[in-house]
Structure formats: structure tokens, C-alpha cells
Design a protein around this motif. Structure first.
Motif, short mmCIF file in Angstrom:
data_model
loop_
_atom_site.label_atom_id
_atom_site.label_comp_id
_atom_site.label_asym_id
_atom_site.label_seq_id
_atom_site.Cartn_x
_atom_site.Cartn_y
_atom_site.Cartn_z
N VAL B 336 38.40 18.71 51.68
CA VAL B 336 38.11 19.81 50.76
C VAL B 336 36.62 19.86 50.47
N VAL B 337 36.04 18.70 50.17
CA VAL B 337 34.61 18.63 49.90
C VAL B 337 33.82 19.16 51.09
N GLY B 338 34.17 18.67 52.29
CA GLY B 338 33.48 19.12 53.50
C GLY B 338 33.64 20.62 53.71
N GLY B 339 34.83 21.14 53.43
CA GLY B 339 35.08 22.57 53.62
C GLY B 339 34.22 23.42 52.71
N VAL B 340 34.06 22.98 51.46
CA VAL B 340 33.24 23.75 50.52
C VAL B 340 31.77 23.71 50.95
N VAL B 341 31.31 22.55 51.39
CA VAL B 341 29.92 22.45 51.87
C VAL B 341 29.73 23.38 53.07
#
Lengths: 263, 421
Positions: B336-341
């Protein structure tokens, strides 16, 4: 403890209601102001002048004198051009050019977005830069549809190659880290008006690019004066502005090159 | 009573543990970042690969991502102090600390990114209320203050602070009394600037791929998924790496479940937003979209944002069986974190890699390119390393991840304030 909690909750409710009301009113006013601003006929001001430039593409030969004169008079570094000349195709067999200064928009995206109001409208319609305020965030660069803005990625040191051949600098050099752009040579206009000269008529009071043009393709003057050359040109010739669909209301007008003009 | 001074046991350095290695590695990256930062400040932004055509790059992406990742703070504080979901208080504590780090990272990024860092305060003095970026600056400044106040009790609760400066510790801890007020102000400020960051792009008519109202909605919804995800991930990681850190797995499970739903909502908005743009050709917008769907950003978009960043984590986080497997849940949160970045990176670039010409005959499109320079990478890595270092130290010395002590602390706080009145 329960009573304490209730009190706190009541206080919070009161605070929320109060803050919400104020925020709502502010928002309403802001929306109103924005709509008004978008519909109004440009920046409100006391000036009697409304400066505009007319560029005749039928005459422009793409020589680039305008760019060089601008570079010298405004002390623009070699890697930046306030006024770019772009080959824009052919009409018949003749090459057509677009010479692009800052459009001095009536509704300038750069002025709207600047977080520190370093870009602002002068009463006479010129979109100005306050180089002492600019923080160099480059939002205006991203927002300008005309690519008229350039950032000082490094300090401009040493001689300006355009000086003295094309003229002498009339404004201070910009520091590293700020965005700069064409200002319709406001310094020439202002100093000229002080001396009782007429911008667009007297060369000393007219933007350097207009004075330098060897074929007279650029005209400058006051749209509020129906007798000015720009007013007459626009009244008698078909003209257009760049990206009119965006609603920016540029103050730079173009007279298109036509087939019969080239033959 | 004698006050024992806080001392770092020097002999520990002589017997290095993995955590020392981690801190030393982070210190190394920070040092490289600092050296690069000095180069940027002395030579100017000419050392970056930014141009007048692509003036916003890697640092802006890190700035946007750091702010999105800080969204856990306002969300969890609102949940605890406004919705009364008191059980999440320990997570709110961690999220607040992460928020403080995130916003300081964002400020650091901006200091390097703006051309005149010496004038960073100008927006506070020379107002342009019409500019969304001005509004963002004001909100971020105010919210940073709120975060400082919200984290003050964490410092006050730390054992070594209490031992060394008992009076200061009590005063810092007493700030907690106002937590509901901070939560409310924080909620308002965050709703404003998290959305406005999207609007920063969304109001620009010159960039058709950005010019749409959805960006502000997408920015805040994605932040509401990414922020709590980082909080949950960091808490779980800290607990599994250190025996001193204790977390309540049930809480993290519930938060992860919530993140799954937010992510589903985000994907829903994102789908209609993108889908609507596929109808009819619009100069600049269609090209921008095709950069995402089949151009240089397509891997980021399909794999990074959609598959790994949304679809897979939604499946894991919404399925109780999959979610209960700790490693799988951690992977999902990291995704999720990677996707938002990736979303921030793609959004920032999609509008700048496509240029609409202003020539009158036909509206044509030009493509630009941008790959960050080494200096940009190093400064960016240094800032990220600083964030990781700050969290590691916080977890070690400020007890920011501790699901056992906090509810007690809440009770104590009331006693303290009641005693002082």
C-alpha cells in the motif's frame, strides 16, 4: 469525571460549530470572490493605460533580433530567452514564425498560483515579477501555458554576450533561484512616461524587442487609446491570440500570415 | 532522591548488534545526503536534472509521499479523540510520531527544492490566499505545530526524560489534556491540505491530464490508506525486530481491515476517474493518460499502482484469513505504501512529460523526459534515511510503539491535570 468529560464534549461541540460556521462563511466568500474574479474584466486598477503588443506574422522573418535586444536590455542570461522565436510552419512557400514574449495575461495562471504573490498584476495590465519575494518554487512555470517563464538554475556571472552589441542592461540581474520572465520592458515604459514620452511611438519608451525589429513586425501601444497604432491595427485586421481557449486573455495579439501576403 | 543522569552505555558500541549496523548504515546514507545537500545549496539547482519543462521531480514526489504517509496521525487521532475509539490510542501515538517525522521530511525536501531556501518563510508573510500552494504552506505550518504539541507528551512520558527532568516531563505530558482539541484542529488542517496538494495539480488548465477536480479527492483518499498503512507496518516491524516493543496484534488487524476498505474506495474513485478520461480525444490529456497506460509510466501504473499497490493488498486486507497471517499482512501494508508513492510519482510526472504547444495552427503535443540526477537521488535517500533513523530512535528511546503502556498513561494524564488545577 463524567461531568468533566461532558463539559469537554460540550466545549468541543461549541468549538466545532463555531469553527464550522466561520469556515463555511469564509468558504462562501472565497467562492464568491473567485467567481467574481474569474468573470471580471481583468485586474482592477487605476491606470489609464492598457498596454498591448501586436506581432505581424506576415512581416516577421524569424531573424531573432527581438530576442537579442531583449537579452541585452533586460540582462537575460544566454540559456534563457524571455522572447522566443519559433518556426511555426509554412504559409504557401513562406516560412512563418511565432515570436513569443510573455503574454501579460488578463487572467494569468502564474499570478493565481504564486504562493507568495511574487507574481502580480500592475494596474496597466503588465504581469510583474517581484524578484525579492520569489522563493523559487516554480509553480508558475508549471502553470504557464506559454512556457514564458524561466528559472535561474545557476548564478549568471560574467559578461552578457549580447551586451553592448544589442544594447545596455536597464534592470538588475536576477539572482540564482528565482523565476524570471518578460515584463514588456516596464522600465522603459515607466521612465518614458516620466519624461513625457509615448510608449509605442517614442523608441525610448517602447519595449526593446519592438524597437529592434528590423521589419517593423512588432507594434506596441495602449489599447485604451483608440488612436494608438495597436488599437487601429486590431480594429482593421483579423487577429488572434495564443491558446484563447484557456481564457487567459493574452495582451499579445498576432496578425496571421496569409497566402496573398507572401505572393 | 538522587537523579540518575541519562548515560549512553559506551561499551555497547564495542559489541555491535544488528541494530547498530542498521543505524550506522542509515547514518552513512544521511551523510551522503548531507554532502549532496551542501552541493545543492552551494551550486544551486543546476546540479539536478530538473529543467524549465520538468521543474518538479524526485524531491517533490518524496515531499508528497511523506505528507501522504503522515495522514495516519490525523486519522487515528480523530478516531481516538473525536469518535471515541479509545482502544486505538497506542496506534494514534505511533502515527503522530510518524506524522511529525513525515512533515519534517517534507519540509526538508522543500528546503532543497525551492530556489531560495533562505526565503522559506515568505508564504507566511506575503499572502496570496488565492493560491492553493499558499494554503498548503499555511496548513502545513500550522499542522506541524499541532504535531509538535501532540508529540510533546510522548517525550514527557519517556522514562529517561522523567528521570532527568521530572518537572519538564510533567509539563510536556500535561499537554496531552488538550489532545481532543488538537485532534479536531489536525483533522481540519489535514483535510484541507491533503486535498489541496491534489488541487495544486488539479487547478492547472495548462496541464490537461491534471486539470480535473478528482485529484484532490484521490490525494486525500490515497493518503488515508497510505498513512495508516505505514503506521501499522512500522508498528509491526518494530515489534518483530525488537523484543522490547509490544504491539496488540488485534488493533493492527482492525486497522488493516479499515485500510483495505479505504483502498477499495480509492480504487473505485480512481477507476471512474481514469475511465472517464478514455472517452474522446483531448489534446494533452489523452497523451498524458497513455503515458500511464502504455508509455514510460505504464509499469509503475499497472504493476506498481494497480496490481501491487491496490488489487493485491485489497484482497489480503479484506480477507480475514489472509490478513491474520502476519507476514502476509505486513507485505500488503508495504505494498500500500509503495502504491501511494508510485501514485504520487506518476501524477507529478504525467502532467510534465507532456507539453501542449501553443502554436495556433494545430494543438500538438511534445514529450519531455526526466530522470533524477545522482545528487537528487542522494539527497532524497538522505531524507528518507533521516526518517527511518528518527523512527528507529523513537521506537528505542521514546517508546513510540508500545501497546501496553499507553492506556495507562491516558489515565495518569487525567490525574496529573486534575492535580494541577
Amino acid at each position: 469525571m463524567n461531568r468533566r468529560l461532558m463539559k469537554r464534549r460540550d466545549f468541543l461541540k461549541l468549538l466545532i460549530t463555531g469553527a464550522g460556521t466561520i469556515a463555511g462563511m469564509q468558504l462562501f466568500q472565497n467562492v464568491q470572490a473567485n467567481v467574481h474574479r474569474a468573470m471580471a474584466a481583468g485586474p482592477v486598477g487605476e491606470s489609464t493605460h492598457k498596454w498591448a503588443m501586436v506581432i505581424d506574422q506576415a512581416k516577421c522573418t524569424g531573424c531573432g533580433y527581438c530576442t537579442e535586444a531583449c537579452r541585452a536590455h533586460n540582462d537575460v542570461p544566454p540559456e534563457i530567452s524571455w522572447n522566443r522565436v519559433i518556426h511555426a510552419g509554412k504559409v504557401g512557400s513562406k516560412d512563418v514564425y511565432i515570436s513569443r514574449p510573455c503574454m501579460q495575461c488578463q487572467h494569468a495562471p502564474c499570478v493565481e498560483v504564486c504562493p507568495v504573490s511574487a507574481s502580480y498584476y500592475r494596474a496597466d495590465g503588465i504581469v510583474m515579477m517581484d524578484y525579492d519575494k520569489c522563493i523559487g518554487c516554480r509553480y508558475c512555470e508549471v502553470a504557464c501555458p506559454y512556457g514564458a517563464r524561466a528559472f535561474n538554475w545557476e548564478t549568471f556571472t560574467g559578461d552578457n554576450p549580447a551586451v553592448p552589441e544589442w544594447g545596455q542592461p536597464e534592470v538588475p540581474r536576477r539572482p540564482r533561484g528565482v523565476v524570471e520572465k518578460c515584463s514588456f520592458c516596464y522600465q522603459r515604459i515607466d521612465r518614458g512616461l516620466e519624461r513625457g514620452l509615448k510608449p509605442g511611438v517614442d523608441p525610448e519608451a517602447t519595449p526593446a524587442c519592438v524597437v529592434a525589429c528590423p521589419v517593423g513586425a512588432r507594434k506596441f501601444g495602449d489599447l485604451n487609446d483608440p488612436e494608438s497604432e495597436v488599437s487601429k491595427l486590431l480594429a482593421n485586421h483579423p487577429s488572434y491570440r495564443l491558446r484563447e481557449d484557456l481564457g487567459t486573455g493574452p495582451r499579445v495579439y498576432y496578425l496571421p500570415a496569409r497566402e496573398e501576403a507572401s505572393s | 532522591m538522587r537523579i540518575k543522569p541519562f548515560r549512553f552505555p559506551a561499551w555497547r558500541l564495542l559489541s555491535p548488534t544488528p541494530s547498530h549496523g542498521w543505524l550506522i548504515a542509515l547514518g552513512g546514507v544521511m551523510l551522503a545526503g548531507a554532502v549532496s545537500g551542501v552541493i545543492v545549496l552551494t551550486k544551486g539547482l543546476v546540479v539536478t536534472n530538473l529543467t524549465d519543462l520538468v521543474p518538479w521531480g524526485l524531491w517533490i514526489t518524496i515531499d508528497l509521499s511523506a505528507i501522504a504517509m503522515s495522514a495516519g496521525a490525523f486519522l487515528l487521532c480523530a478516531a481516538v479523540y473525536l469518535l471515541g475509539l479509545k482502544r486505538f490510542q497506542p496506534l494514534a501515538r505511533t502515527a503522530t510520531f510518524i506524522g511529525l517525522i513525515g512533515y519534517s521530511m517534507a519540509v526538508l525536501c522543500l528546503l532543497f527544492d525551492i530556489g531560495r531556501p533562505d526565503r522559506f518563510w515568505h508564504a507566511l508573510v506575503f499572502w496570496n490566499p488565492h493560491s492553493v500552494l499558499w494554503e498548503v504552506t499555511i496548513c502545513v505550518t500550522l499542522y506541524f505545530t499541532v504535531l509538535l504539541l501532540e508529540t510533546a507528551p510522548i517525550l514527557g512520558q519517556a522514562e529517561w526524560v522523567q528521570r532527568r527532568w521530572p518537572r519538564l516531563a510533567r509539563r510536556l505530558a500535561s499537554v496531552h489534556h488538550y489532545a481532543p482539541v488538537f485532534a479536531m484542529i489536525g483533522l481540519g488542517l489535514s483535510m484541507l491540505h491533503q486535498s489541496s496538494l491534489g488541487a495544486t495539480y488539479g487547478v492547472l488548465k495548462a496541464r490537461p491530464i491534471w486539470y480535473r477536480p478528482d485529484l484532490s479527492v484521490l490525494f486525500i483518499v490515497s493518503a488515508m490508506a497510505g498513512g495508516p498503512a505505514l503506521t501499522a507496518l512500522a508498528s509491526t516491524l518494530a515489534a518483530s525486530l525488537s523484543s522490547k516493543v509490544k504491539v496488540n496484534d488485534g488493533l493492527i488487524d482492525q486497522l488493516s481491515h479499515f485500510i483495505g476498505w479505504v483502498l477499495a474506495a480509492y480504487l473505485y474513485f480512481r477507476f471512474w476517474d481514469a475511465f472517464a478520461m478514455t472517452y474522446t480525444y483531448e489534446p494533452g490529456r489523452t497523451e498524458g493518460l497513455s503515458l500511464l497506460t502504455s508509455g514510460p509510466l505504464s509499469f509503475n501504473f499497472w504493476i506498481g499502482e494497480m496490481l501491487l499497490g491496490a488489487v493485491i493488498p485489497i484482497i489480503i486486507l479484506l480477507n480475514p484469513r489472509l490478513r491474520s497471517r502476519k507476514l502476509l499482512r505486513m507485505i500488503a501494508l508495504a505494498l500500500v505504501v509503495g502504491g501511494v508513492v508510485a501514485y504520487r510519482w506518476d501524477t507529478n510526472l504525467a502532467g510534465q512529460l507532456v507539453l501542449l504547444t501553443y502554436l495556433p495552427q494545430e494543438i500538438t503535443v511534445r514529450y519531455t523526459a526526466y530522470i533524477p540526477s545522482l545528487v537528487e537521488f542522494l539527497v532524497g535517500a538522505g531524507i528518507v534515511a533521516y526518517g527511518l533513523m528518527a523512527f528507529t530512535l523513537g521506537a528505542r528511546y521514546l517508546n513510540v510503539v508500545n501497546h501496553e503502556v499507553a492506556p495507562e498513561a491516558e489515565h495518569q494524564m487525567k490525574m496529573v491535570t486534575a492535580g494541577t488545577i
